[in-house]
Design an enzyme around this catalytic site. Structure first.
Site, PDB file in Angstrom:
ATOM      1  N   TYR A  18      11.437  79.790  54.367  1.00 47.10           N
ATOM      2  CA  TYR A  18      12.288  80.219  55.483  1.00 47.10           C
ATOM      3  C   TYR A  18      13.098  79.051  56.013  1.00 47.10           C
ATOM      4  O   TYR A  18      12.670  77.897  55.950  1.00 47.10           O
ATOM      5  CB  TYR A  18      11.431  80.826  56.611  1.00 47.10           C
ATOM      6  N   ASP A  19      14.291  79.344  56.520  1.00 44.55           N
ATOM      7  CA  ASP A  19      15.157  78.320  57.124  1.00 44.55           C
ATOM      8  C   ASP A  19      15.168  78.410  58.642  1.00 44.55           C
ATOM      9  O   ASP A  19      15.472  77.434  59.329  1.00 44.55           O
ATOM     10  CB  ASP A  19      16.609  78.508  56.630  1.00 44.55           C
ATOM     11  N   TYR A  20      14.828  79.601  59.172  1.00 44.03           N
ATOM     12  CA  TYR A  20      14.881  79.843  60.617  1.00 44.03           C
ATOM     13  C   TYR A  20      13.489  80.268  61.094  1.00 44.03           C
ATOM     14  O   TYR A  20      12.934  81.243  60.581  1.00 44.03           O
ATOM     15  CB  TYR A  20      15.894  80.940  60.956  1.00 44.03           C
ATOM     16  N   THR A  52      15.637  75.398  61.259  1.00 46.61           N
ATOM     17  CA  THR A  52      16.137  75.752  62.599  1.00 46.61           C
ATOM     18  C   THR A  52      14.988  76.363  63.377  1.00 46.61           C
ATOM     19  O   THR A  52      14.320  77.286  62.874  1.00 46.61           O
ATOM     20  CB  THR A  52      17.296  76.756  62.494  1.00 46.61           C
ATOM     21  N   ARG A 249      15.670  85.013  55.438  1.00 51.58           N
ATOM     22  CA  ARG A 249      15.365  83.576  55.503  1.00 51.58           C
ATOM     23  C   ARG A 249      14.803  83.204  56.877  1.00 51.58           C
ATOM     24  O   ARG A 249      14.593  82.011  57.166  1.00 51.58           O
ATOM     25  CB  ARG A 249      16.615  82.752  55.244  1.00 51.58           C
TER      26      ARG A 249
END
Ligand code: DEZ
Ligand code: MG
Length: 308
Positions: A18-20, A52, A249
């Site tokens: 995951y990015d967030y 993030t 994501r």
């Protein structure tokens, strides 16, 4: 079936996939003013991995600025106001942008300074809330309190949320505004949480307080602005195009199934439920495929403890 995060490989996969990372606060980061184990280390780990990190709380007792002070006091460094979303802010934005209440109208508040300050920041005048004249000393209920006997005809909305300073006078005045003008004044609730998690016990939540005046006035809120309402998710996606274009994501991390997990699921994100707040492992495992979180863990800090 939800996967319990218990191994280094599982923790690494969650961090890599995951990015967030959107975090609920009460019951995930802290219980009251008690920071939960390895929260700072977990957030640092994510930031070092260029993720993030955002915060979304239904707790309307504090404004975003007050949450920045709480983060700082608890040692959670480097959080900015644009990374914090609360139900008090969501309610103020609803009144300003959706209800479009003129700024010369007043707002009756059953709640704490979080609601007041977010409304003031948007240029509204509030009455009620933390007004010290509403504190009843002793057991005397003042039938003749001016705020009860003389309702303000300039009140154009009622906002209700969590308060730790509840009394019969505040409930009674709120009810009068909900009944006034043939029950036409907009009734806004910050959130539906029935309970509030404190160290080792469940206390009365905003939703239970709001239900008191709803039941007495024969009304239900016209708007409930906190999770799982997607208004805050939409704000987050507007600020983060990468999440908007690929919600898968994103990972929503929370402690309550009917708010946090639904908020993430309805936003197209995967979900991680932690057992440090409202829910139990049995409660998680009893969910069907439509409401089961993607993952669950004993606590947020397990991501750090397992990964390191
Ligand atoms: O009673 C309440 O309002 C809730 O328990 C509280 O606000 C939950 O806050 P969150 O877990 O969304 O940070
Ligand atoms: Mg919570």
């Amino acid at each position: 079936m939800s996967q319990k995060i218990t191994t280094k490989e599982q923790a690494k996969a969650v961090i890599d996939n995951y990015d967030y990372f959107i975090f609920d606060c009460d019951g995930v980061l802290w219980l009251g003013d008690h920071l939960l184990p390895h929260v700072c280390e977990t957030l640092d780990l994510l930031k070092e991995a260029n993720k993030t990190v955002l915060f979304v709380t239904n707790n309307s007792t504090k404004s975003r600025n007050a949450y920045l002070s709480k983060f700082d006091k608890l040692g959670v460094q480097g959080i900015t106001k644009s990374e914090v979303f609360g139900s008090s802010y969501a309610s103020a934005v609803y009144i300003d942008k959706i209800l479009k209440l003129p700024k010369d109208k007043k707002i009756w508040v059953l709640g704490e300074e979080g609601i007041e300050r977010e409304l003031h920041e948007l240029g509204y005048t509030t009455i009620g809330g933390t007004d010290p004249t509403l504190v009843e000393h002793g057991v005397h209920f003042d039938h003749d309190h001016p705020l009860l006997t003389e309702l303000d005809d300039n009140v154009g909305a009622v906002v209700t949320g969590l308060t730790f300073n509840l009394n019969y006078l505040k409930l009674s005045i709120t009810m009068q505004y909900l009944l006034k003008d043939n029950k036409s004044i907009p009734f806004i609730a910050t959130n539906i949480d029935s309970t509030f998690p404190m160290k080792g016990k469940l206390l009365i939540g905003a939703g239970s307080i709001i239900e008191t005046v709803a039941y007495a006035s024969g009304r239900q809120p016209d708007a409930i602005c906190g999770k799982p309402n997607q208004s805050m998710m939409n704000s987050i996606k507007a600020d983060n195009p990468g999440l908007s274009s690929k919600p898968s994501r994103g990972l929503m991390i929370g402690d309550r199934l009917n708010t946090d997990m639904k908020f993430g699921r309805d936003g197209g994100l995967d979900t991680l439920l932690v057992l440090t707040g409202i829910e139990t492992e049995q409660g998680v495992l009893s969910q069907d495929a439509s409401t089961a979180p993607t993952y669950y863990a004993d606590k947020l800090g397990d991501l750090y403890e397992l990964f390191k």
